[in-house]
Structures are given as structure tokens and as C-alpha cells.
Scaffold this active site. Structure first.
Site, short mmCIF file in Angstrom:
data_model
loop_
_atom_site.label_atom_id
_atom_site.label_comp_id
_atom_site.label_asym_id
_atom_site.label_seq_id
_atom_site.Cartn_x
_atom_site.Cartn_y
_atom_site.Cartn_z
N THR A 16 37.92 31.53 10.23
CA THR A 16 38.82 30.69 11.00
C THR A 16 40.04 31.52 11.41
O THR A 16 40.34 32.56 10.80
CB THR A 16 39.27 29.46 10.18
OG1 THR A 16 39.96 28.55 11.02
CG2 THR A 16 40.15 29.85 9.02
N GLU A 17 40.72 31.09 12.47
CA GLU A 17 41.93 31.77 12.95
C GLU A 17 41.66 33.22 13.35
O GLU A 17 42.46 34.11 13.05
CB GLU A 17 43.05 31.70 11.90
CG GLU A 17 43.47 30.30 11.52
CD GLU A 17 44.02 29.48 12.68
OE1 GLU A 17 44.65 30.07 13.58
OE2 GLU A 17 43.78 28.26 12.70
N LYS A 20 38.84 32.37 18.32
CA LYS A 20 37.66 31.87 19.05
C LYS A 20 38.05 31.16 20.34
O LYS A 20 37.41 31.35 21.37
CB LYS A 20 36.84 30.92 18.18
CG LYS A 20 36.06 31.55 17.06
CD LYS A 20 35.12 30.57 16.40
CE LYS A 20 35.79 29.28 15.96
NZ LYS A 20 36.86 29.50 14.96
N THR A 21 39.08 30.32 20.26
CA THR A 21 39.46 29.55 21.44
C THR A 21 40.02 30.47 22.53
O THR A 21 39.67 30.34 23.71
CB THR A 21 40.50 28.48 21.08
OG1 THR A 21 39.94 27.60 20.09
CG2 THR A 21 40.88 27.66 22.30
N LYS A 42 33.71 21.96 23.06
CA LYS A 42 34.13 22.00 21.66
C LYS A 42 33.58 20.74 21.02
O LYS A 42 34.23 19.69 21.00
CB LYS A 42 35.66 22.02 21.58
CG LYS A 42 36.24 22.08 20.18
CD LYS A 42 36.25 23.48 19.62
CE LYS A 42 36.97 23.54 18.28
NZ LYS A 42 36.99 24.89 17.71
N SER A 46 39.03 19.10 14.53
CA SER A 46 39.90 18.29 13.66
C SER A 46 41.34 18.75 13.85
O SER A 46 41.61 19.93 14.12
CB SER A 46 39.48 18.42 12.20
OG SER A 46 39.44 19.77 11.79
N ASP A 59 42.74 23.04 20.91
CA ASP A 59 41.62 23.87 21.36
C ASP A 59 40.85 23.18 22.48
O ASP A 59 40.47 23.82 23.47
CB ASP A 59 40.67 24.16 20.20
CG ASP A 59 41.31 25.03 19.12
OD1 ASP A 59 42.40 25.57 19.37
OD2 ASP A 59 40.71 25.16 18.04
N GLU A 120 32.04 26.29 21.65
CA GLU A 120 32.88 26.91 20.62
C GLU A 120 32.69 26.18 19.30
O GLU A 120 32.88 24.97 19.20
CB GLU A 120 34.35 26.86 21.02
CG GLU A 120 35.24 27.57 20.00
CD GLU A 120 36.71 27.27 20.16
OE1 GLU A 120 37.45 27.37 19.16
OE2 GLU A 120 37.13 26.91 21.28
#
Length: 230
Positions: A16-17, A20-21, A42, A46, A59, A120
Site C-alpha cells: 500500500t502507499e 498505484k493511483t 477502482k 475505503s 483515488d 486499480e
């Protein structure tokens, strides 16, 4: 409408982080520059905010802004959970587990009229969708090609090679990867990128530099070579 070799691409990350976006939005802009009608999707997010009369996710809004078509928000991000926690936990808390057959229907809706859809994921390759299925199960069930976003920082070689090993084990192909410097570049980190380039059997689509402030996908798209996917 021309037939693209990859009408669907799944974008996942080493963690994560890892951007990706940002990478997905930059890919969308790069495809636009090649006259490819690519839209972002997407399926699960959350962490929701109430803006302009509806709940949305940062995102999801970014993918909507950089998609070829101006689509309804809930087409781009149909499953949105308010708490910023793992999606499968958020879904369980409200008694609406994420179902892959519903994801298929939602993807079919946005795919109609698009040359390409970039899906994504959330987090990394093995993130759960529900108690029995993960993103890896959904993607491998369709044998979608995968683009891997590698967050370049300490430990990235291990994370990247393990992710690719798992993606391959599930019967999917990594058709490209992006090196995203999530921390300031150093000579050692550049050497890590060189090692990965020599040891990943897929084209390096581009290297994205670390950004101190807001990232502009229009600008970052010039760092990507998507002709290898067209």
C-alpha cells in the site's frame, strides 16, 4: 473501434502507499496521448468523503478525472466504504461482503464503450476481498494481464520479486512494471531499479521521480512508454 491487445489491465502494487493511483492516472493520460480510449476502474475503495452532494474517495475521483470518458462516479468506483480500513473488514461491518460476481457486472458496465479499462486494486496483490477470496483470485480467474507498481525504497527488491512470483503462480502475466520513487532518489536506489530491470521478465514502462508536492499525472505520463502495451 479498434481492438487492443489488452482491453483490460490490472494495476497492483508491491504494497500500500506505493503510488498505484498516481501511476494509474499517469497511464490513463499516456494512453490518451496514443489515441487510446482508456478509462479507470477502482472496484473497491475505503475511506470516503462527502463532497458535492455524494460520497466519494480520493483515488476514485482521481481516476474519474483522468479517464477518457466523463462517467458517473459510481461507475468508476462502485463499492465505496466510509471507514479507511481494509475493504473486506469495512464490508463485513455493514453486512455487505464483496462478491466477485458483482464486481464482474460492474466491470462489464464500464467496459462497454471503452477500448481499455485499467483496474486499480487496493493495497497489494494478495489483499482480501472477503473471507474466502482475494484480489489475486478474482484477477487470476480472468487471466488479466498485470502492471506492477514498485515503490522504490528500502526492501523494494524483495517485495517486487515476491509479488511477481505470486502473480505468476496464480497464472497471470506481468506485462509491464513502473518504478515509482516514493522516497528521494539516491545512487543506491537507482542501483535497485537497475537490478530489478535486469531480473524482471517484463518491460519497464517508466521511472517516476519522487515528488515533494502534489503530483501531476499529465506531467508524469511523459515518463511512461505505453507503446509496449499497444
Amino acid at each position: 473501434m479498434s481492438q487492443r491487445p489488452y482491453p483490460i489491465l490490472f494495476v497492483t502494487g508491491t504494497d500500500t502507499e506505493v503510488g498505484k493511483t498516481v501511476v494509474t492516472c499517469s497511464l490513463l493520460e499516456a494512453f490518451k496521448a496514443q489515441q487510446c480510449r482508456a478509462d479507470g476502474f477502482k472496484p473497491v475503495a475505503s475511506g470516503a468523503e462527502y463532497q458535492e452532494g455524494e460520497w466519494s474517495n480520493e483515488d476514485g475521483r482521481a481516476l474519474l478525472a483522468h479517464s477518457y470518458r466523463k462517467l458517473p462516479y459510481n461507475w468508476v468506483n462502485p463499492n465505496l466504504f466510509q471507514p479507511a480500513i481494509a475493504p473486506h473488514i469495512a464490508a463485513a461491518q455493514i453486512g455487505k461482503p464483496i462478491r466477485t460476481d458483482i464486481l464482474d457486472q460492474q466491470l462489464s458496465q464500464i467496459s462497454e464503450g471503452a477500448e481499455m479499462v485499467l483496474i486499480e486494486g487496493a493495497g497489494g496483490w494478495q489483499v482480501p476481498l472477503n473471507d474466502t477470496q482475494r484480489f489475486s483470485d478474482w484477477v487470476s480467474g480472468h487471466r488479466w494481464p498485470v502492471v506492477l507498481v514498485v515503490g522504490i525504497r528500502l526492501g523494494c527488491i524483495n517485495h517486487a520479486l515476491l509479488s511477481i512470483e505470486s502473480i505468476t503462480h496464480y497464472g497471470c502475466q506481468v506485462v509491464g512494471w513502473v518504478a515509482n520513487h516514493v522516497v528521494p532518489r539516491t545512487e543506491v536506489l537507482d542501483e535497485n531499479v537497475a537490478y530489478l530491470k535486469a531480473n524482471i521478465d517484463a518491460p519497464l514502462l517508466g521511472v517516476m521521480d519522487h515528488q515533494q508536492g502534489p503530483v501531476d499525472p499529465y506531467q508524469m505520463s511523459t515518463s511512461l512508454d505505453v507503446t509496449k502495451l499497444l
